[in-house]
Design a protein around this motif. Structure first.
Motif: not given
Length: 479
Positions: A37-39, A113-115, A52-59, A217-226
């Protein structure tokens, strides 16, 4: 104790240690988990913020199948779930929401996905937040990134009253060549993608192409670009092009942030012309032009019909005789090109020619109006005079009829002509005689003969001892 027995006991001890180590390794491997998740996420008061949130658990699939229920939890400030001072902001198992108007888990849990979206953010929501997952009964329970060393990997929500600054590229002062393509981009943070900011541009050419999109963006946050694209013109020189982002939020006022870039267009001389001023018998011509850069702009003067220049500099001083006996023009030049004032002068002459045509047309129209007005008043005056003549003719006619009536031939009862020298007076009734338009027509067509019925009362004659009234006819000839 015999040496063989000691050797056997040592071997058993080693085997036991190896077994315990193997179990510990397998247990640690089974509980391997992490979250991304972003810092830091900056939120705007009165708006929402998406984590934005993503987790990973074995099995994970095996655990999910064995679990009867899965609970998602967000902790504020303290990562220890069992701590008596811990603050549970969200717990899906009991549908608990503390301190927020609403919290929604939008991420797909089956895809790890824990967004999460936190709504109606206020200043007191600024803090560090931890994600926890519980798979019951007793399949998996863990808070992600809880340790002190890795605490920077969890998310921190920072709440402000003003939006973050825009990212305008290129920024500051930009040099572009005339005719080249200008590409500008303006990026605004979108901490709440469900209520993204609106981007607008000002002071751009009408022909500019604009496209706007929501980007991750790379940290999964979003922006509006014109993006804005247009061809640079010398008219864009020194223009301040502004990008503005407006953020909607649940407050009385919206928030707007702006950023500006200044264009400096490089181009050869444009709109070159000269002005004329006279002092006494001397005439001064001043050459003017637009160019960039203008610091190295120089001027050269020529006389029509002469190939070689006659002077250099912005101004040309001439005597009255020189100005009357020759035509002059200037050429402005910088390192990107040059332009003559001759073209500008011809344009001015064409414009003055069109002005003369307009003046001539207006003057001609005015003369036609005056002539038509004169003809109208002349015809009106003639008509009035004719009417006056007709009235005079009618009065003359009345007098002539009186004369003919008083000199009429009187007819007796035996139809014998009898001339009388006596003057007879009679009453004449003209009420039945029609005048006006008909009378004027008779005047126009020549000689006419009309008959009027005249009542005459004879005062001197008495027939059979009684006063009689004879009806006679008088023939009136009009000329």
């Amino acid at each position: 104790m015999s040496s063989s027995l000691q050797t056997l006991m040592a071997r058993n001890k080693i085997s036991c240690l190896i077994f315990i180590s193997s179990v510990l390794v397998l247990t640690h491997s089974a509980d391997n988990f992490s979250a991304e998740m972003p810092q830091t996420v900056t939120a705007l008061t009165g708006s929402c913020v998406q984590i934005p949130c993503a987790f990973n658990i074995s099995n994970f699939e095996d655990k999910r199948k064995r679990a009867n229920s899965v609970h998602r939890i967000w902790l504020k400030n303290i990562s220890q779930y069992a701590n008596q001072n811990s603050f549970i902001a969200f717990n899906s198992s009991k549908n608990i929401i503390n301190g927020f108007s609403d919290i929604q888990m939008t991420g797909d849990l089956s895809k790890m996905n824990c967004t999460t979206i936190f709504y109606n953010i206020m200043k007191n929501h600024s803090d560090r937040y931890y994600f926890r997952l519980e798979m019951e009964p007793n399949v998996f329970r863990a808070t992600f990134n809880p340790s002190t060393d890795s605490s920077q990997k969890t998310v921190r929500i920072h709440v402000t009253d003003s939006p973050q600054p825009l990212e305008l590229k290129p920024s500051g002062l930009q040099y572009v060549m005339e005719g080249t393509t200008v590409n500008l981009s303006c990026s605004a943070e979108a901490p709440c993608p469900r209520q993204p900011p609106t981007i607008s541009w000002s002071n751009i050419p009408e022909s500019a192409d604009i496209s706007t999109q929501l980007q991750e963006k790379p940290d999964k946050t979003q922006s509006v670009v014109s993006y804005v694209t247009f061809k640079a013109s010398y008219k864009d020189h020194r223009k301040n092009i502004t990008c503005a982002a407006t953020y909607p939020r649940n407050t009385p006022d919206v928030s707007t942030v702006k950023s500006t870039v200044t264009l400096k267009v490089l181009f050869p001389p444009k709109e070159t012309y000269f002005t004329l001023t006279s002092v006494g018998n001397n005439v001064t011509l001043t050459c003017k032009s637009k160019a960039s850069p203008s610091t190295d702009l120089n001027y050269t003067w020529y006389k029509f019909g002469v190939e070689m220049p006659i002077a250099w500099g912005k101004k040309l001083h001439l005597t009255e005789s020189q100005h009357q006996t020759g035509s002059y023009y200037c050429i402005a030049q910088n390192k990107y090109g040059k332009q003559s004032s001759e073209e500008a002068r011809r344009t001015a002459e064409r414009q003055s020619g069109r002005s003369r045509q307009v003046i001539y047309g207006c003057t001609g129209g005015l003369l036609v109006f005056v002539l038509l007005s004169a003809v109208f008043f002349y015809r009106r005056r003639t008509k009035v005079l004719k009417q006056a003549n007709v009235i005079g003719s009618d009065q003359a006619e009345d007098k002539m009829m009186d004369i003919y009536a008083n000199n009429a031939t009187v007819l007796g009862m035996n139809d014998k002509k009898k001339e009388t020298g006596d003057l007879h007076y009679g009453e004449i009734d003209f009420s039945k005689l029609q005048r006006g338009h008909k009378t004027r027509e008779h005047l126009n067509t020549g000689l006419e003969t009309e008959y009027s019925e005249l009542q005459v009362t004879e005062r001197t004659r008495q027939i059979k001892g009684a006063q009689q009234t004879d009806i006679i006819y008088a023939q009136v000839q009009k000329k």
